[in-house]
Design an enzyme around this catalytic site. Sequence first.
Site, PDB file in Angstrom:
ATOM      1  N   LYS A 180       0.840  -1.199   0.000  1.00  0.00           N
ATOM      2  CA  LYS A 180       0.000   0.000   0.000  1.00  0.00           C
ATOM      3  C   LYS A 180       0.875   1.250   0.000  1.00  0.00           C
ATOM      4  O   LYS A 180       1.717   1.427   0.872  1.00  0.00           O
ATOM      5  CB  LYS A 180      -0.918  -0.021   1.221  1.00  0.00           C
ATOM      6  CG  LYS A 180      -1.874  -1.220   1.235  1.00  0.00           C
ATOM      7  CD  LYS A 180      -2.744  -1.268   2.465  1.00  0.00           C
ATOM      8  CE  LYS A 180      -1.963  -1.524   3.729  1.00  0.00           C
ATOM      9  NZ  LYS A 180      -2.844  -1.796   4.895  1.00  0.00           N
ATOM     10  N   THR A 216      -9.757   8.974   8.521  1.00  0.00           N
ATOM     11  CA  THR A 216      -9.349   7.757   7.822  1.00  0.00           C
ATOM     12  C   THR A 216      -9.063   6.601   8.771  1.00  0.00           C
ATOM     13  O   THR A 216      -8.408   5.635   8.383  1.00  0.00           O
ATOM     14  CB  THR A 216      -8.092   8.033   6.985  1.00  0.00           C
ATOM     15  OG1 THR A 216      -7.056   8.552   7.845  1.00  0.00           O
ATOM     16  CG2 THR A 216      -8.371   9.038   5.878  1.00  0.00           C
ATOM     17  N   GLY A 218      -9.165   3.220  10.447  1.00  0.00           N
ATOM     18  CA  GLY A 218      -9.673   1.921  10.028  1.00  0.00           C
ATOM     19  C   GLY A 218      -9.422   1.565   8.580  1.00  0.00           C
ATOM     20  O   GLY A 218      -9.893   0.528   8.098  1.00  0.00           O
ATOM     21  N   THR A 219      -8.647   2.386   7.880  1.00  0.00           N
ATOM     22  CA  THR A 219      -8.432   2.160   6.449  1.00  0.00           C
ATOM     23  C   THR A 219      -7.825   0.792   6.153  1.00  0.00           C
ATOM     24  O   THR A 219      -8.302   0.049   5.291  1.00  0.00           O
ATOM     25  CB  THR A 219      -7.524   3.260   5.873  1.00  0.00           C
ATOM     26  OG1 THR A 219      -8.089   4.529   6.155  1.00  0.00           O
ATOM     27  CG2 THR A 219      -7.365   3.108   4.383  1.00  0.00           C
ATOM     28  N   GLY A 220      -6.735   0.449   6.851  1.00  0.00           N
ATOM     29  CA  GLY A 220      -6.049  -0.810   6.571  1.00  0.00           C
ATOM     30  C   GLY A 220      -6.897  -2.026   6.893  1.00  0.00           C
ATOM     31  O   GLY A 220      -6.922  -3.001   6.126  1.00  0.00           O
ATOM     32  N   CYS A 221      -7.589  -1.985   8.026  1.00  0.00           N
ATOM     33  CA  CYS A 221      -8.479  -3.095   8.405  1.00  0.00           C
ATOM     34  C   CYS A 221      -9.555  -3.281   7.351  1.00  0.00           C
ATOM     35  O   CYS A 221      -9.874  -4.407   6.939  1.00  0.00           O
ATOM     36  CB  CYS A 221      -9.140  -2.810   9.752  1.00  0.00           C
ATOM     37  SG  CYS A 221      -8.015  -2.480  11.109  1.00  0.00           S
TER      38      CYS A 221
END
Length: 273
Positions: A180, A216, A218-221
């Site tokens: 990412k 933003t 919680g983006t990765g989860c």
Amino acid sequence: MSRAPARTPARVLTVAGSDSGGGAGIQADLKTALALGAHGMSVVTAVTAQDSHGVHGTWELPPEAVRAQFRAVAGDIGVQAVKTGMLGSARTAATVADLLTGLAAPLVVDPVGASKRGDTLLHEDATEVVRSRLLPLATVVTPNLDEVTRLTGVVVTDEAGMRTAADAVLALGPRWVLVKGGHLPAARPGTDCPDLLTDGRTEHWLRAPRHPNPHTHGTGCTLATALATHLALGRPVPEAAAAAKTYVTGAIAAGFPLGTGTGPVDHAWRSRA
């Protein structure tokens, strides 16, 4: 007239920590699965006291609790994809690796090292367990640039470096890696946000507009669980990753203020459009 039994939806299991603020972790994962048409299930590895400013406390569950949750779900309900998130300690990471060894369902590993605000969520000794025991089981691993450095020592400063990072992560054993690029040093609103998906043979650049919205959390989860959900729905990895990228981009654009710090992405953005 009797109604036909409802069809059982795709089943996605998240193995991760609980976020009391509801923006990341188990809570984000279950919302994501539901938004994408799947049934979400959970194995809670740790409980956190968390708000819009950060993590204020973490309590790890004992291995027997992690094992019991997993066996209850896998033995009765069954799983069609698994996503791992916060594991915390080497003990928990090893327990999870034991449970997932031999599992036929696709596995997405989000190698969570720290929260967006820098709170440590993976102890240093646990990194080696993730590196040596969990990544070889993964269908896809989804590191951000900080997690790439933690796992491989590679420091990424541009898109060319993302290719080097991907090769280094693939050398640890996963079938695919999604690097990412949201934390690239040159990143700024108005540019695109590049992610690199590769299995070492084929390369897919997933690009989306970079939104200026600061909310933003919680983006990765959300991205990792969206990817796992699309795999559970039967999509091949490149298609699943592209669909997950589209979903999380919309969730970021619709992120909303909550509390007095960083708010979460909006998992229900499609229903509000």
